[in-house]
Write an enzyme that holds these catalytic residues in place. Structure first.
Site, PDB file in Angstrom:
ATOM      1  N   GLY A 249     -64.212 -30.651 101.810  1.00  0.00           N
ATOM      2  CA  GLY A 249     -63.396 -30.979 100.648  1.00  0.00           C
ATOM      3  C   GLY A 249     -61.916 -30.680 100.779  1.00  0.00           C
ATOM      4  O   GLY A 249     -61.179 -30.765  99.803  1.00  0.00           O
ATOM      5  N   GLU A 291     -67.599 -27.892 106.460  1.00  0.00           N
ATOM      6  CA  GLU A 291     -67.870 -29.310 106.713  1.00  0.00           C
ATOM      7  C   GLU A 291     -66.682 -30.208 106.398  1.00  0.00           C
ATOM      8  O   GLU A 291     -66.740 -31.021 105.471  1.00  0.00           O
ATOM      9  CB  GLU A 291     -69.062 -29.752 105.856  1.00  0.00           C
ATOM     10  CG  GLU A 291     -70.315 -28.948 106.096  1.00  0.00           C
ATOM     11  CD  GLU A 291     -71.456 -29.299 105.151  1.00  0.00           C
ATOM     12  OE1 GLU A 291     -72.615 -29.227 105.590  1.00  0.00           O
ATOM     13  OE2 GLU A 291     -71.182 -29.644 103.986  1.00  0.00           O
ATOM     14  N   PRO A 292     -65.596 -30.096 107.142  1.00  0.00           N
ATOM     15  CA  PRO A 292     -64.468 -31.000 106.883  1.00  0.00           C
ATOM     16  C   PRO A 292     -64.766 -32.424 107.350  1.00  0.00           C
ATOM     17  O   PRO A 292     -65.319 -32.621 108.424  1.00  0.00           O
ATOM     18  CB  PRO A 292     -63.333 -30.393 107.722  1.00  0.00           C
ATOM     19  CG  PRO A 292     -64.024 -29.676 108.838  1.00  0.00           C
ATOM     20  CD  PRO A 292     -65.332 -29.177 108.267  1.00  0.00           C
ATOM     21  N   TYR A 335     -61.232 -45.695  92.946  1.00  0.00           N
ATOM     22  CA  TYR A 335     -60.675 -44.432  92.430  1.00  0.00           C
ATOM     23  C   TYR A 335     -59.190 -44.507  92.082  1.00  0.00           C
ATOM     24  O   TYR A 335     -58.589 -43.481  91.807  1.00  0.00           O
ATOM     25  CB  TYR A 335     -60.794 -43.295  93.463  1.00  0.00           C
ATOM     26  CG  TYR A 335     -62.031 -43.238  94.311  1.00  0.00           C
ATOM     27  CD1 TYR A 335     -63.278 -43.001  93.740  1.00  0.00           C
ATOM     28  CD2 TYR A 335     -61.955 -43.364  95.702  1.00  0.00           C
ATOM     29  CE1 TYR A 335     -64.409 -42.911  94.538  1.00  0.00           C
ATOM     30  CE2 TYR A 335     -63.085 -43.267  96.505  1.00  0.00           C
ATOM     31  CZ  TYR A 335     -64.307 -43.045  95.919  1.00  0.00           C
ATOM     32  OH  TYR A 335     -65.417 -42.948  96.709  1.00  0.00           O
ATOM     33  N   CYS A 362     -61.921 -62.561  96.157  1.00  0.00           N
ATOM     34  CA  CYS A 362     -61.920 -63.244  94.868  1.00  0.00           C
ATOM     35  C   CYS A 362     -62.215 -62.242  93.781  1.00  0.00           C
ATOM     36  O   CYS A 362     -63.339 -62.175  93.263  1.00  0.00           O
ATOM     37  CB  CYS A 362     -62.983 -64.334  94.881  1.00  0.00           C
ATOM     38  SG  CYS A 362     -62.322 -65.822  95.544  1.00  0.00           S
ATOM     39  N   GLU A 363     -61.218 -61.455  93.443  1.00  0.00           N
ATOM     40  CA  GLU A 363     -61.427 -60.348  92.524  1.00  0.00           C
ATOM     41  C   GLU A 363     -60.034 -59.840  92.144  1.00  0.00           C
ATOM     42  O   GLU A 363     -59.298 -59.379  93.018  1.00  0.00           O
ATOM     43  CB  GLU A 363     -62.217 -59.269  93.287  1.00  0.00           C
ATOM     44  CG  GLU A 363     -62.610 -58.083  92.523  1.00  0.00           C
ATOM     45  CD  GLU A 363     -64.099 -58.050  92.173  1.00  0.00           C
ATOM     46  OE1 GLU A 363     -64.879 -58.872  92.687  1.00  0.00           O
ATOM     47  OE2 GLU A 363     -64.440 -57.208  91.345  1.00  0.00           O
ATOM     48  N   TYR A 391     -63.140 -42.506 104.943  1.00  0.00           N
ATOM     49  CA  TYR A 391     -63.705 -43.242 103.803  1.00  0.00           C
ATOM     50  C   TYR A 391     -63.093 -44.633 103.632  1.00  0.00           C
ATOM     51  O   TYR A 391     -62.967 -45.125 102.516  1.00  0.00           O
ATOM     52  CB  TYR A 391     -63.568 -42.418 102.511  1.00  0.00           C
ATOM     53  CG  TYR A 391     -64.205 -41.046 102.612  1.00  0.00           C
ATOM     54  CD1 TYR A 391     -65.590 -40.929 102.735  1.00  0.00           C
ATOM     55  CD2 TYR A 391     -63.442 -39.882 102.626  1.00  0.00           C
ATOM     56  CE1 TYR A 391     -66.192 -39.680 102.858  1.00  0.00           C
ATOM     57  CE2 TYR A 391     -64.029 -38.628 102.744  1.00  0.00           C
ATOM     58  CZ  TYR A 391     -65.404 -38.548 102.857  1.00  0.00           C
ATOM     59  OH  TYR A 391     -65.986 -37.301 102.979  1.00  0.00           O
TER      60      TYR A 391
HETATM   61  N1  LLP Z   1     -70.100 -31.849 102.842  1.00  0.00           N
HETATM   62  C1  LLP Z   1     -70.757 -32.458 101.827  1.00  0.00           C
HETATM   63  C2  LLP Z   1     -72.066 -31.960 101.434  1.00  0.00           C
HETATM   64  C3  LLP Z   1     -70.180 -33.562 101.193  1.00  0.00           C
HETATM   65  O1  LLP Z   1     -70.840 -34.144 100.193  1.00  0.00           O
HETATM   66  C4  LLP Z   1     -68.925 -34.041 101.614  1.00  0.00           C
HETATM   67  C5  LLP Z   1     -68.315 -35.207 100.991  1.00  0.00           C
HETATM   68  C6  LLP Z   1     -68.288 -33.380 102.681  1.00  0.00           C
HETATM   69  C7  LLP Z   1     -68.902 -32.280 103.260  1.00  0.00           C
HETATM   70  C8  LLP Z   1     -66.961 -33.805 103.225  1.00  0.00           C
HETATM   71  O2  LLP Z   1     -65.951 -33.789 102.283  1.00  0.00           O
HETATM   72  P1  LLP Z   1     -64.440 -34.012 102.766  1.00  0.00           P
HETATM   73  O3  LLP Z   1     -64.077 -32.837 103.638  1.00  0.00           O
HETATM   74  O4  LLP Z   1     -64.375 -35.277 103.511  1.00  0.00           O
HETATM   75  O5  LLP Z   1     -63.687 -34.052 101.495  1.00  0.00           O
HETATM   76  N2  LLP Z   1     -65.713 -41.472  99.136  1.00  0.00           N
HETATM   77  C9  LLP Z   1     -64.867 -40.424  98.575  1.00  0.00           C
HETATM   78  C10 LLP Z   1     -65.216 -39.064  99.135  1.00  0.00           C
HETATM   79  C11 LLP Z   1     -66.658 -38.676  98.921  1.00  0.00           C
HETATM   80  C12 LLP Z   1     -66.987 -37.343  99.521  1.00  0.00           C
HETATM   81  C13 LLP Z   1     -68.456 -37.110  99.483  1.00  0.00           C
HETATM   82  N3  LLP Z   1     -68.872 -35.876 100.072  1.00  0.00           N
HETATM   83  C14 LLP Z   1     -63.418 -40.782  98.849  1.00  0.00           C
HETATM   84  O6  LLP Z   1     -63.156 -41.830  99.427  1.00  0.00           O
HETATM   85  O7  LLP Z   1     -62.512 -40.054  98.468  1.00  0.00           O
END
Ligand code: LLP
Length: 432
Positions: A249, A291-292, A335, A362-363, A391
């Site tokens: 996150g 978990e980055p 978003y 087309c949107e 993403y």
């Molecule tokens: N670990 C778990 C359990 C997760 O659900 C996620 C992301 C991560 C790690 C990695 O998070 P990050 O470090 O990438 O923020 N589609 C959305 C983001 C959805 C994230 C879902 N889970 C976007 O485009 O912003």
């Protein structure tokens, strides 16, 4: 512009990505095109791995959250940096497997893993399954009997920390589809159930508080809540918890004005909290996982488009249309995500034209960005949208039967295709 070290300007006044001329990349590989900078990705991997070593004595593992960008080459890069990976589907397991990833370093997440996915995970030798709910626990217990082995699991806990708002709050999160709630006692019941299941080896607990978080304090708070829970599990139930997975996150720069905390500070501050909490609670310091996803690849990537029609609607706005859109970047329509953009051919010039970048679907909502500043747009120019490494490809679609772009990896100016552009033949491949 100051998004990441991946982006620069050469003597022609063109944008460079990882040292390669973006206008030349667009010519060579065609557009739309995802471009990633390998050096930046590796630098980010090392930033996390080194800070895990420096501040937590290496008593943990950095997992790449591969949902951010999953393909064989990405697993190879992450593997070569000594990291593990977080996967969320059979497809991600399959990709990692085919890339030769060490499967014991894979953590399998998901709130509704199918029976077939669980079987595939067990047969592939996935290291840990992060159990989301009691049905999954029961399924795994029966699969353990079938396969004659114990299954190593973590339980996903909702720690009640909502970090999606700027000032994080400790409410609301019971209403989440992921994991076991702490407040209601559901989490402790699940711990006891896991411990009582003969086929289950309860190794640890997991939480993930959100994504694109700039502030470190919610992470510190979540770590505290989880350690309080570990103490309770150990002291009240006599069950040992060895691993604490704190999720991902970590926020990145999308806009020049964004100011995320450097992610190295995360391990420093969270390690301090873990050590002091463990000392105060007289529990062993756990093996830590983080978990980055976005923080590894996001700001290492850009998308290149070719500008088509420029439509000026007097006194309203100017639409700059590109040859991609919500197919390759659905984050604006989903978003209202913010991005910086620039004309790669005129990168050294001022960005003094206010435009709305529109896709080709087309949107009406198919926009990449509204009222953003770029250099003077002209038909045929290459338009770059920055920080699209995470993403974007992973959430791309074939809406309107548009083939997905290629992804090119650049390393010190040298480029190579790591995902081929889809063809029309690919589009009809599964049509009967
Ligand atoms: N670990 C778990 C359990 C997760 O659900 C996620 C992301 C991560 C790690 C990695 O998070 P990050 O470090 O990438 O923020 N589609 C959305 C983001 C959805 C994230 C879902 N889970 C976007 O485009 O912003």
């Amino acid at each position: 512009m100051n998004i990441s070290e991946s982006f620069g300007c050469n003597e022609k006044g063109h944008l460079t990505i990882g040292g390669a001329d973006a206008v030349e990349l667009a010519k060579e590989y065609s557009t739309p095109l995802y471009v990633l900078d390998e050096q930046e990705i590796r630098k980010n991997c090392r930033g996390f791995v080194n800070s895990m070593n420096e501040y937590y004595g290496g008593n943990g593992l950095v997992l790449y959250a591969s949902k951010a960008f999953s393909c064989k080459e990405m697993y190879r890069i992450v593997m070569s940096e000594g990291m593990g990976a977080d996967v969320v589907s059979g497809g991600e397991i399959y990709t990692a497997l085919k890339a030769g990833f060490p499967m014991d370093k894979i953590y399998f997440h998901g709130n509704n893993k199918t029976y077939d996915e669980l079987v595939f995970a067990i047969e592939s030798g996935v290291g840990r399954i992060v159990v989301d709910n009691i049905f999954e626990l029961e399924t795994l217990n029966s699969l353990a009997a079938k396969y004659g082995k114990k299954i190593d699991v973590l339980l996903r806990i909702k720690p009640g920390v909502n970090a999606h708002t700027h000032d994080f709050v400790r409410t609301g999160q019971i209403d989440s589809k992921f994991g076991f709630a702490l407040e209601t006692g559901e989490a402790m019941e699940a711990i006891k159930a896991a411990n009582a299941s003969v086929g289950i080896n309860l190794v640890g607990i997991h939480c993930h508080i959100g994504s694109q978080i700039f502030d470190i304090s919610p992470f510190e708070y979540a770590a505290k809540v989880m350690l309080e829970f570990i103490e309770k599990i150990e002291k009240d139930e006599g069950i040992e918890i060895v691993e604490l997975n704190l999720g991902g996150g970590f926020g990145i720069k999308y806009l020049d004005s964004d100011n995320p905390a450097p992610f190295q500070n995360y391990m420093e501050r969270v390690s301090k909290v873990i050590k002091s909490e463990c000392a105060a609670r007289e529990i062993k310091t756990p093996y830590i996982l983080i978990e980055p996803g976005r923080a590894i690849v996001g700001a290492a990537g850009a998308t290149l488009y070719t500008i088509g029609a420029v439509k000026e609607i007097p006194d309203i706005r100017t639409y700059v249309t590109v040859d991609g859109g919500m197919n390759d970047n659905p984050r604006y329509i989903l978003y209202k995500s913010e991005y910086e953009a620039a004309v790669a051919d005129k990168f050294s010039q001022e960005r003094d034209f206010t435009v709305t970048i529109a896709g080709k679907c087309c949107e009406s909502g198919d926009l990449i960005q509204e009222n953003t500043k770029i250099q003077k747009p002209e038909i045929g120019d290459t338009l770059a949208v920055f920080s699209t490494g995470a993403y974007n490809y992973s959430m791309a679609s074939n809406y309107n039967r548009i083939p997905r772009p290629a992804t090119v990896m650049v390393n010190n100016g040298e480029s190579r295709v790591i995902i081929k552009r889809e063809t029309y033949e690919d589009i009809i491949r599964n049509d009967v």
